[in-house]
Design a protein around this motif. Structure first.
Motif, PDB file in Angstrom:
ATOM      1  N   ILE A  34      14.791   4.826 -20.459  1.00 47.57           N
ATOM      2  CA  ILE A  34      15.817   5.655 -19.810  1.00 47.57           C
ATOM      3  C   ILE A  34      16.610   4.749 -18.878  1.00 47.57           C
ATOM      4  O   ILE A  34      16.060   4.210 -17.908  1.00 47.57           O
ATOM      5  CB  ILE A  34      15.173   6.807 -19.018  1.00 47.57           C
ATOM      6  N   SER A  35      17.901   4.579 -19.172  1.00 52.43           N
ATOM      7  CA  SER A  35      18.739   3.694 -18.348  1.00 52.43           C
ATOM      8  C   SER A  35      19.264   4.444 -17.135  1.00 52.43           C
ATOM      9  O   SER A  35      19.834   5.537 -17.258  1.00 52.43           O
ATOM     10  CB  SER A  35      19.928   3.179 -19.165  1.00 52.43           C
ATOM     11  N   VAL A  36      19.085   3.825 -15.972  1.00 49.51           N
ATOM     12  CA  VAL A  36      19.508   4.420 -14.699  1.00 49.51           C
ATOM     13  C   VAL A  36      20.380   3.393 -13.981  1.00 49.51           C
ATOM     14  O   VAL A  36      19.957   2.260 -13.764  1.00 49.51           O
ATOM     15  CB  VAL A  36      18.270   4.765 -13.829  1.00 49.51           C
ATOM     16  N   GLU A  37      21.590   3.809 -13.599  1.00 54.25           N
ATOM     17  CA  GLU A  37      22.573   2.829 -13.104  1.00 54.25           C
ATOM     18  C   GLU A  37      22.507   2.615 -11.592  1.00 54.25           C
ATOM     19  O   GLU A  37      22.479   3.578 -10.818  1.00 54.25           O
ATOM     20  CB  GLU A  37      23.985   3.288 -13.509  1.00 54.25           C
ATOM     21  N   THR A  38      22.538   1.351 -11.178  1.00 50.10           N
ATOM     22  CA  THR A  38      22.594   1.015  -9.757  1.00 50.10           C
ATOM     23  C   THR A  38      24.042   1.162  -9.270  1.00 50.10           C
ATOM     24  O   THR A  38      24.991   1.091 -10.061  1.00 50.10           O
ATOM     25  CB  THR A  38      22.122  -0.433  -9.503  1.00 50.10           C
ATOM     26  N   LEU A  39      24.198   1.340  -7.950  1.00 52.47           N
ATOM     27  CA  LEU A  39      25.530   1.572  -7.381  1.00 52.47           C
ATOM     28  C   LEU A  39      25.966   0.459  -6.437  1.00 52.47           C
ATOM     29  O   LEU A  39      27.140   0.379  -6.069  1.00 52.47           O
ATOM     30  CB  LEU A  39      25.534   2.903  -6.627  1.00 52.47           C
ATOM     31  N   SER A  40      25.033  -0.394  -6.039  1.00 46.68           N
ATOM     32  CA  SER A  40      25.370  -1.464  -5.084  1.00 46.68           C
ATOM     33  C   SER A  40      26.313  -2.474  -5.729  1.00 46.68           C
ATOM     34  O   SER A  40      26.355  -2.598  -6.953  1.00 46.68           O
ATOM     35  CB  SER A  40      24.099  -2.208  -4.659  1.00 46.68           C
ATOM     36  N   THR A  41      27.029  -3.195  -4.873  1.00 50.91           N
ATOM     37  CA  THR A  41      27.907  -4.247  -5.401  1.00 50.91           C
ATOM     38  C   THR A  41      27.308  -5.634  -5.168  1.00 50.91           C
ATOM     39  O   THR A  41      27.813  -6.618  -5.702  1.00 50.91           O
ATOM     40  CB  THR A  41      29.311  -4.164  -4.744  1.00 50.91           C
ATOM     41  N   ASP A  42      26.235  -5.712  -4.389  1.00 54.59           N
ATOM     42  CA  ASP A  42      25.592  -7.014  -4.165  1.00 54.59           C
ATOM     43  C   ASP A  42      24.199  -7.026  -4.806  1.00 54.59           C
ATOM     44  O   ASP A  42      23.551  -5.981  -4.956  1.00 54.59           O
ATOM     45  CB  ASP A  42      25.475  -7.311  -2.660  1.00 54.59           C
ATOM     46  N   ALA A  43      23.770  -8.257  -5.165  1.00 53.91           N
ATOM     47  CA  ALA A  43      22.505  -8.410  -5.903  1.00 53.91           C
ATOM     48  C   ALA A  43      21.324  -7.838  -5.124  1.00 53.91           C
ATOM     49  O   ALA A  43      20.464  -7.150  -5.702  1.00 53.91           O
ATOM     50  CB  ALA A  43      22.273  -9.888  -6.218  1.00 53.91           C
ATOM     51  N   GLU A  44      21.317  -8.087  -3.819  1.00 59.22           N
ATOM     52  CA  GLU A  44      20.193  -7.613  -3.006  1.00 59.22           C
ATOM     53  C   GLU A  44      20.071  -6.083  -3.077  1.00 59.22           C
ATOM     54  O   GLU A  44      18.991  -5.526  -3.273  1.00 59.22           O
ATOM     55  CB  GLU A  44      20.407  -8.054  -1.555  1.00 59.22           C
ATOM     56  N   GLY A  45      21.221  -5.410  -2.944  1.00 59.47           N
ATOM     57  CA  GLY A  45      21.232  -3.950  -3.008  1.00 59.47           C
ATOM     58  C   GLY A  45      20.814  -3.444  -4.386  1.00 59.47           C
ATOM     59  O   GLY A  45      20.069  -2.460  -4.505  1.00 59.47           O
ATOM     60  N   MET A  46      21.286  -4.125  -5.439  1.00 58.20           N
ATOM     61  CA  MET A  46      20.929  -3.714  -6.811  1.00 58.20           C
ATOM     62  C   MET A  46      19.423  -3.822  -7.028  1.00 58.20           C
ATOM     63  O   MET A  46      18.795  -2.931  -7.604  1.00 58.20           O
ATOM     64  CB  MET A  46      21.647  -4.605  -7.838  1.00 58.20           C
ATOM     65  N   VAL A  47      18.838  -4.921  -6.547  1.00 54.92           N
ATOM     66  CA  VAL A  47      17.396  -5.127  -6.726  1.00 54.92           C
ATOM     67  C   VAL A  47      16.617  -4.056  -5.961  1.00 54.92           C
ATOM     68  O   VAL A  47      15.650  -3.489  -6.471  1.00 54.92           O
ATOM     69  CB  VAL A  47      16.987  -6.558  -6.286  1.00 54.92           C
ATOM     70  N   LYS A  48      17.095  -3.741  -4.750  1.00 60.59           N
ATOM     71  CA  LYS A  48      16.424  -2.713  -3.944  1.00 60.59           C
ATOM     72  C   LYS A  48      16.450  -1.364  -4.686  1.00 60.59           C
ATOM     73  O   LYS A  48      15.430  -0.678  -4.782  1.00 60.59           O
ATOM     74  CB  LYS A  48      17.149  -2.601  -2.595  1.00 60.59           C
ATOM     75  N   GLU A  49      17.631  -1.005  -5.215  1.00 59.19           N
ATOM     76  CA  GLU A  49      17.725   0.255  -5.974  1.00 59.19           C
ATOM     77  C   GLU A  49      16.798   0.226  -7.185  1.00 59.19           C
ATOM     78  O   GLU A  49      16.118   1.211  -7.491  1.00 59.19           O
ATOM     79  CB  GLU A  49      19.161   0.466  -6.456  1.00 59.19           C
ATOM     80  N   ALA A  50      16.811  -0.916  -7.875  1.00 66.12           N
ATOM     81  CA  ALA A  50      15.983  -1.058  -9.092  1.00 66.12           C
ATOM     82  C   ALA A  50      14.514  -0.816  -8.777  1.00 66.12           C
ATOM     83  O   ALA A  50      13.821  -0.104  -9.517  1.00 66.12           O
ATOM     84  CB  ALA A  50      16.175  -2.448  -9.689  1.00 66.12           C
ATOM     85  N   LEU A  51      14.063  -1.391  -7.671  1.00 58.79           N
ATOM     86  CA  LEU A  51      12.637  -1.257  -7.320  1.00 58.79           C
ATOM     87  C   LEU A  51      12.279   0.201  -7.026  1.00 58.79           C
ATOM     88  O   LEU A  51      11.150   0.628  -7.254  1.00 58.79           O
ATOM     89  CB  LEU A  51      12.290  -2.159  -6.123  1.00 58.79           C
ATOM     90  N   GLU A  52      13.281   0.968  -6.540  1.00 65.78           N
ATOM     91  CA  GLU A  52      13.007   2.394  -6.348  1.00 65.78           C
ATOM     92  C   GLU A  52      13.049   3.137  -7.696  1.00 65.78           C
ATOM     93  O   GLU A  52      12.164   3.928  -8.009  1.00 65.78           O
ATOM     94  CB  GLU A  52      14.005   3.019  -5.368  1.00 65.78           C
ATOM     95  N   TYR A  53      14.073   2.854  -8.495  1.00 62.67           N
ATOM     96  CA  TYR A  53      14.221   3.571  -9.786  1.00 62.67           C
ATOM     97  C   TYR A  53      12.962   3.469 -10.654  1.00 62.67           C
ATOM     98  O   TYR A  53      12.590   4.426 -11.318  1.00 62.67           O
ATOM     99  CB  TYR A  53      15.405   3.024 -10.579  1.00 62.67           C
ATOM    100  N   VAL A  54      12.345   2.284 -10.669  1.00 61.85           N
ATOM    101  CA  VAL A  54      11.194   2.130 -11.563  1.00 61.85           C
ATOM    102  C   VAL A  54       9.993   2.980 -11.136  1.00 61.85           C
ATOM    103  O   VAL A  54       9.055   3.148 -11.911  1.00 61.85           O
ATOM    104  CB  VAL A  54      10.773   0.645 -11.765  1.00 61.85           C
ATOM    105  N   THR A  55      10.060   3.552  -9.919  1.00 58.78           N
ATOM    106  CA  THR A  55       8.979   4.465  -9.496  1.00 58.78           C
ATOM    107  C   THR A  55       9.268   5.902  -9.975  1.00 58.78           C
ATOM    108  O   THR A  55       8.426   6.779  -9.820  1.00 58.78           O
ATOM    109  CB  THR A  55       8.806   4.487  -7.952  1.00 58.78           C
ATOM    110  N   TRP A  56      10.458   6.137 -10.528  1.00 60.37           N
ATOM    111  CA  TRP A  56      10.848   7.496 -10.926  1.00 60.37           C
ATOM    112  C   TRP A  56      10.296   7.914 -12.293  1.00 60.37           C
ATOM    113  O   TRP A  56      10.338   9.080 -12.667  1.00 60.37           O
ATOM    114  CB  TRP A  56      12.372   7.636 -10.963  1.00 60.37           C
TER     115      TRP A  56
END
Ligand code: E4P
Length: 214
Positions: A54-76
């Motif tokens: 299931i693909s879930v899209e990040t919204l951040s524009t910087d790599a750090e923010g994208m990684v942070k979102e990713a680490l949360e998404y994978v818990t969903w």
């Protein structure tokens, strides 16, 4: 060929999944908006129905923010793939996530060279937007063919996920090309069933069954 359904409409995903048509799901911010419920709630519901990615899209524009979102998404959910936009910061994030073993889908991709960059960063999937290329007078499927040729030239493992598909012929072209995955809007997926000769054949068999001798 894998079929992903390109929607966040939970009822529709269940309906198509019951027909055996759903190997995975792709969402984006627009599709979440159309589904009309919260992001996390929607993804968790989808994840309870579909076993595949299931693909879930990040919204951040910087790599750090994208990684942070990713680490949360994978818990969903169990099989979350993190969608990252095709930018230099995005590719930095893909590299970090790929080292952590988190699957990624590089999105809003429109050229074979962008797809090459995504593969070099270690993306799991790359999503060329076929319909949006057609909309501006390009042959979207030609881009997909070039990506396939480049990946085959060098043996990249990144899977091609044909996206922004608008009609059954896009699906047919992707299948003939041997593309790994097509993400298909529900209305297009349902159109794949249609053939007038099927309707006529079913009707004539049912009509004839009514004329059987008792
Ligand atoms: C899927 O991953 C894409 O976000 C989607 O296919 C885009 O489709 P659209 O061009 O119809 O919005």
């Amino acid at each position: 060929m894998e079929f992903f359904v390109d929607t966040a409409d939970v009822d529709m995903i269940k309906k198509l999944n019951d027909m055996g048509l759903v190997d995975g799901v792709t969402t984006n911010p627009t599709l979440i908006m159309k589904a009309g419920k919260g992001h996390k709630e929607t993804i968790q519901k989808i994840s309870s129905i579909v076993k595949g990615p299931i693909s879930v899209e990040t919204l951040s524009t910087d790599a750090e923010g994208m990684v942070k979102e990713a680490l949360e998404y994978v818990t969903w959910g169990k099989n979350i793939v993190v969608k990252i936009v095709m930018t230099p910061e995005g590719m930095k994030a893909v590299k970090i996530l790929s080292k952590k073993g988190i699957k990624t889908n590089v999105t809003v991709t429109f050229s074979p060279l962008q797809a090459l960059i995504a593969a070099k960063a270690g993306a799991t999937y790359v999503s060329p937007f076929v319909g949006r290329l057609d909309d501006v007078g390009h042959f979207g499927m030609d881009t997909v063919a070039q990506i396939k040729e480049i990946y085959e030239n060098y043996g990249y493992q990144t899977k091609i996920l044909a996206a922004s598909l608008r009609h059954p012929t896009h699906v047919l072209e992707a299948a003939l090309m041997g593309v790994d995955v097509a993400t298909i809007p529900p209305d297009v997926m349902l159109k794949l069933f249609n053939h007038p000769l099927t309707d006529a054949g079913i009707k004539s068999f049912l009509d004839d069954s009514k004329k059987w001798k008792k």
